[in-house]
Design a protein around this motif. Sequence first.
Motif, short mmCIF file in Angstrom:
data_model
loop_
_atom_site.label_atom_id
_atom_site.label_comp_id
_atom_site.label_asym_id
_atom_site.label_seq_id
_atom_site.Cartn_x
_atom_site.Cartn_y
_atom_site.Cartn_z
N GLU A 4 0.80 -1.22 0.00
CA GLU A 4 0.00 0.00 0.00
C GLU A 4 0.83 1.28 0.00
N ASP A 5 2.01 1.30 0.63
CA ASP A 5 2.71 2.57 0.82
C ASP A 5 3.34 3.11 -0.46
N LEU A 6 3.75 2.27 -1.41
CA LEU A 6 4.41 2.75 -2.61
C LEU A 6 3.45 3.02 -3.76
N GLY A 7 2.31 2.34 -3.77
CA GLY A 7 1.34 2.53 -4.84
C GLY A 7 1.82 1.97 -6.17
N HIS A 8 1.01 2.13 -7.20
CA HIS A 8 1.36 1.75 -8.57
C HIS A 8 1.80 0.29 -8.69
N ASN A 9 1.16 -0.59 -7.93
CA ASN A 9 1.41 -2.03 -7.99
C ASN A 9 2.84 -2.41 -7.60
N ARG A 10 3.40 -1.61 -6.68
CA ARG A 10 4.74 -1.88 -6.15
C ARG A 10 4.61 -2.25 -4.68
N ALA A 11 5.48 -3.14 -4.23
CA ALA A 11 5.44 -3.59 -2.84
C ALA A 11 6.75 -3.24 -2.13
N HIS A 12 6.68 -3.22 -0.82
CA HIS A 12 7.83 -2.91 0.03
C HIS A 12 8.00 -4.07 1.00
N LEU A 13 9.12 -4.76 0.89
CA LEU A 13 9.43 -5.84 1.83
C LEU A 13 10.03 -5.19 3.06
N ARG A 14 9.38 -5.34 4.20
CA ARG A 14 9.80 -4.67 5.43
C ARG A 14 10.35 -5.67 6.45
N TRP A 50 14.96 -2.09 1.86
CA TRP A 50 16.10 -1.31 2.34
C TRP A 50 16.96 -2.20 3.22
N ALA A 51 18.27 -2.06 3.06
CA ALA A 51 19.25 -2.78 3.88
C ALA A 51 20.38 -1.81 4.20
N PHE A 52 21.44 -2.33 4.80
CA PHE A 52 22.60 -1.52 5.14
C PHE A 52 23.84 -2.13 4.51
N SER A 53 24.77 -1.29 4.14
CA SER A 53 26.05 -1.77 3.63
C SER A 53 26.71 -2.65 4.69
N GLY A 54 27.36 -3.72 4.24
CA GLY A 54 28.04 -4.62 5.16
C GLY A 54 27.27 -5.87 5.49
N LEU A 55 26.00 -5.93 5.12
CA LEU A 55 25.20 -7.13 5.34
C LEU A 55 25.37 -8.04 4.12
N ASN A 56 26.57 -8.59 3.99
CA ASN A 56 26.95 -9.30 2.77
C ASN A 56 26.12 -10.55 2.49
N ALA A 57 25.83 -11.33 3.51
CA ALA A 57 25.02 -12.54 3.30
C ALA A 57 23.62 -12.16 2.82
N ALA A 58 23.05 -11.12 3.43
CA ALA A 58 21.71 -10.67 3.02
C ALA A 58 21.75 -10.15 1.59
N GLU A 81 25.74 6.20 12.20
CA GLU A 81 25.63 6.50 10.78
C GLU A 81 25.89 5.23 9.98
N VAL A 82 25.01 4.96 9.01
CA VAL A 82 25.13 3.78 8.17
C VAL A 82 24.90 4.17 6.71
N LEU A 83 25.38 3.33 5.82
CA LEU A 83 25.10 3.51 4.40
C LEU A 83 23.88 2.65 4.08
N GLU A 84 22.74 3.32 3.90
CA GLU A 84 21.50 2.64 3.58
C GLU A 84 21.50 2.27 2.11
N GLN A 85 20.95 1.11 1.80
CA GLN A 85 20.91 0.63 0.43
C GLN A 85 19.50 0.20 0.08
N ARG A 86 19.02 0.66 -1.08
CA ARG A 86 17.70 0.23 -1.57
C ARG A 86 17.91 -0.76 -2.71
N PHE A 87 17.28 -1.92 -2.58
CA PHE A 87 17.31 -2.94 -3.60
C PHE A 87 15.92 -3.05 -4.22
N THR A 88 15.88 -3.32 -5.53
CA THR A 88 14.63 -3.43 -6.24
C THR A 88 14.61 -4.69 -7.09
N ARG A 89 13.47 -5.34 -7.09
CA ARG A 89 13.23 -6.50 -7.97
C ARG A 89 12.03 -6.16 -8.83
N CYS A 90 12.21 -6.20 -10.15
CA CYS A 90 11.13 -5.94 -11.08
C CYS A 90 10.74 -7.22 -11.80
#
Length: 91
Positions: A4-14, A50-58, A81-90
Amino acid sequence: MDGEDLGHNRAHLRWFIADDSLRGFGLGKQLLNSALAFADAQGFVQINLWAFSGLNAARYLYESQGFALVEEKLGSKWGIEVLEQRFTRCI
């Protein structure tokens, strides 16, 4: 899975998190596969997480399931302070 939060038939894995004691048994892969199967059945065309840099297995797990790193930004989580990373699967 939030569709629901992203709209346009997109989902957010939380909050895709496994306890340290459960790691290494393939449970994360099973959970992610279940979440993605649910998203596919619902017809979502894109899934973000969203994940963080350094979570290599994830990161390996996400990329093995078709996610790609699309954004990085500095952020502050839990007082550090962390480096946040957004991953997308289309689809």
